[in-house]
Design a protein around this motif. Structure first.
Motif, PDB file in Angstrom:
ATOM      1  N   LEU A   7      18.071  54.803  83.385  1.00 20.64           N
ATOM      2  CA  LEU A   7      18.962  55.266  82.326  1.00 20.64           C
ATOM      3  C   LEU A   7      18.397  56.549  81.741  1.00 20.64           C
ATOM      4  O   LEU A   7      17.202  56.829  81.883  1.00 20.64           O
ATOM      5  CB  LEU A   7      19.086  54.188  81.252  1.00 20.64           C
ATOM      6  N   PRO A   8      19.207  57.343  81.061  1.00 17.21           N
ATOM      7  CA  PRO A   8      18.675  58.566  80.451  1.00 17.21           C
ATOM      8  C   PRO A   8      17.472  58.250  79.549  1.00 17.21           C
ATOM      9  O   PRO A   8      17.534  57.342  78.719  1.00 17.21           O
ATOM     10  CB  PRO A   8      19.856  59.091  79.626  1.00 17.21           C
ATOM     11  N   GLY A   9      16.380  58.941  79.803  1.00 14.60           N
ATOM     12  CA  GLY A   9      15.160  58.753  79.037  1.00 14.60           C
ATOM     13  C   GLY A   9      14.294  57.592  79.495  1.00 14.60           C
ATOM     14  O   GLY A   9      13.180  57.415  79.008  1.00 14.60           O
ATOM     15  N   GLN A  10      14.767  56.806  80.428  1.00 16.31           N
ATOM     16  CA  GLN A  10      14.006  55.657  80.929  1.00 16.31           C
ATOM     17  C   GLN A  10      13.054  56.102  82.032  1.00 16.31           C
ATOM     18  O   GLN A  10      13.412  56.896  82.898  1.00 16.31           O
ATOM     19  CB  GLN A  10      14.962  54.586  81.464  1.00 16.31           C
ATOM     20  N   LYS A  11      11.853  55.568  82.032  1.00 17.44           N
ATOM     21  CA  LYS A  11      10.879  55.852  83.092  1.00 17.44           C
ATOM     22  C   LYS A  11      11.220  55.037  84.335  1.00 17.44           C
ATOM     23  O   LYS A  11      11.745  53.924  84.239  1.00 17.44           O
ATOM     24  CB  LYS A  11       9.481  55.479  82.621  1.00 17.44           C
ATOM     25  N   ASP A  12      10.876  55.580  85.499  1.00 13.67           N
ATOM     26  CA  ASP A  12      11.072  54.870  86.756  1.00 13.67           C
ATOM     27  C   ASP A  12      10.403  53.498  86.697  1.00 13.67           C
ATOM     28  O   ASP A  12      10.947  52.509  87.167  1.00 13.67           O
ATOM     29  CB  ASP A  12      10.505  55.688  87.919  1.00 13.67           C
ATOM     30  N   PHE A  13       9.235  53.428  86.107  1.00 11.89           N
ATOM     31  CA  PHE A  13       8.457  52.191  86.001  1.00 11.89           C
ATOM     32  C   PHE A  13       9.276  51.077  85.337  1.00 11.89           C
ATOM     33  O   PHE A  13       9.110  49.902  85.657  1.00 11.89           O
ATOM     34  CB  PHE A  13       7.189  52.473  85.189  1.00 11.89           C
ATOM     35  N   ASP A  14      10.147  51.432  84.417  1.00 10.97           N
ATOM     36  CA  ASP A  14      10.883  50.457  83.613  1.00 10.97           C
ATOM     37  C   ASP A  14      12.248  50.081  84.168  1.00 10.97           C
ATOM     38  O   ASP A  14      12.984  49.318  83.529  1.00 10.97           O
ATOM     39  CB  ASP A  14      11.044  50.997  82.183  1.00 10.97           C
ATOM     40  N   ARG A  15      12.600  50.583  85.342  1.00 13.81           N
ATOM     41  CA  ARG A  15      13.881  50.209  85.950  1.00 13.81           C
ATOM     42  C   ARG A  15      13.914  48.713  86.225  1.00 13.81           C
ATOM     43  O   ARG A  15      12.934  48.132  86.678  1.00 13.81           O
ATOM     44  CB  ARG A  15      14.101  50.972  87.253  1.00 13.81           C
ATOM     45  N   THR A  16      15.054  48.094  85.955  1.00 11.76           N
ATOM     46  CA  THR A  16      15.194  46.657  86.149  1.00 11.76           C
ATOM     47  C   THR A  16      16.082  46.357  87.351  1.00 11.76           C
ATOM     48  O   THR A  16      16.841  47.213  87.813  1.00 11.76           O
ATOM     49  CB  THR A  16      15.821  45.997  84.895  1.00 11.76           C
ATOM     50  N   LEU A  17      15.987  45.111  87.831  1.00  9.02           N
ATOM     51  CA  LEU A  17      16.901  44.669  88.877  1.00  9.02           C
ATOM     52  C   LEU A  17      18.307  44.679  88.323  1.00  9.02           C
ATOM     53  O   LEU A  17      18.527  44.371  87.151  1.00  9.02           O
ATOM     54  CB  LEU A  17      16.553  43.256  89.343  1.00  9.02           C
ATOM     55  N   ASP A  18      19.267  45.020  89.177  1.00 15.38           N
ATOM     56  CA  ASP A  18      20.660  44.888  88.767  1.00 15.38           C
ATOM     57  C   ASP A  18      21.133  43.486  89.159  1.00 15.38           C
ATOM     58  O   ASP A  18      20.360  42.685  89.698  1.00 15.38           O
ATOM     59  CB  ASP A  18      21.523  46.015  89.334  1.00 15.38           C
ATOM     60  N   ASP A  19      22.387  43.175  88.881  1.00 13.25           N
ATOM     61  CA  ASP A  19      22.900  41.834  89.173  1.00 13.25           C
ATOM     62  C   ASP A  19      22.787  41.495  90.656  1.00 13.25           C
ATOM     63  O   ASP A  19      22.427  40.370  91.024  1.00 13.25           O
ATOM     64  CB  ASP A  19      24.353  41.707  88.709  1.00 13.25           C
ATOM     65  N   THR A  20      23.089  42.473  91.505  1.00 13.65           N
ATOM     66  CA  THR A  20      22.959  42.251  92.950  1.00 13.65           C
ATOM     67  C   THR A  20      21.512  41.966  93.315  1.00 13.65           C
ATOM     68  O   THR A  20      21.225  41.068  94.115  1.00 13.65           O
ATOM     69  CB  THR A  20      23.480  43.478  93.735  1.00 13.65           C
ATOM     70  N   GLY A  21      20.582  42.707  92.725  1.00 16.18           N
ATOM     71  CA  GLY A  21      19.161  42.499  92.996  1.00 16.18           C
ATOM     72  C   GLY A  21      18.697  41.100  92.629  1.00 16.18           C
ATOM     73  O   GLY A  21      17.980  40.448  93.402  1.00 16.18           O
ATOM     74  N   PHE A  22      19.086  40.623  91.456  1.00 14.39           N
ATOM     75  CA  PHE A  22      18.710  39.260  91.056  1.00 14.39           C
ATOM     76  C   PHE A  22      19.288  38.231  92.022  1.00 14.39           C
ATOM     77  O   PHE A  22      18.602  37.305  92.445  1.00 14.39           O
ATOM     78  CB  PHE A  22      19.171  38.959  89.629  1.00 14.39           C
TER      79      PHE A  22
END
Length: 173
Positions: A23-38
């Motif tokens: 998301l804007p301003g979010q670090k790559d490290f903090d990216r979360t799984l999306d619904d498909t990923g879960f």
């Protein structure tokens, strides 16, 4: 007919499941799984558990998407499964992954949850020509289970044998 001998070492290489874009301003490290990923992580974890494919220890990148993927596997395989977060798995190259894998002592089996392109590079190094069984790269959430006749030592991963490939895009439950 007798059962095949137990491998000297079993390695589970899991690429984190599908994550959303930062998301804007979010670090790559903090990216979360999306619904498909879960959903896909849960499917692969359940398939692995159903087949008795459970590591003795999980080593994971501390990135949020890897932590979430590792937690899905712990829930499927039992809350007693230990997860350790290794900072070097977030930014490390193939030699870093190799050193971490080979420094785990006398474990019979180990799962590494990490990132591409390193996970794919390690798999191709270990499998050589067998890697042709994985023709389309290493998709998010995919798990390779590799047996070694001899234990990897001192930063060297000997050739191994692919005994399972669980790809969420190819398995529909």
């Amino acid at each position: 007919m007798s059962a095949p001998p137990a491998p000297g070492f079993r390695l589970y290489l899991l690429r984190h499941a599908k994550a959303g874009w930062a998301l804007p301003g979010q670090k790559d490290f903090d990216r979360t799984l999306d619904d498909t990923g879960f959903a896909e992580a849960g499917m692969v974890a359940e398939m692995a558990a159903d087949r008795g494919l459970a590591p003795g220890l999980i080593l994971s990148s501390p990135a949020v998407r890897c932590r979430q993927t590792a937690e899905v596997f712990r829930r499927a395989m039992g809350e007693g499964l230990d997860i350790r977060y290794i900072d070097a798995l977030y930014t490390g190259a193939d030699d870093t992954y190799r050193d971490i894998i080979t420094s785990q002592g006398s474990l019979a089996s180990l799962m590494v949850v990490g990132h591409n392109p390193v996970i794919e590079e390690i798999v191709r190094e270990i499998l050589g020509e067998q890697a042709a069984a994985i023709p389309y790269g290493y998709p998010p959430g995919a798990l390779a289970v590799i047996d070694f006749h001899d234990r990897p030592q001192a930063g060297i991963l000997p050739p191994g044998k692919l005994v399972a490939w669980l790809d969420p895009k190819c398995h529909v439950r």
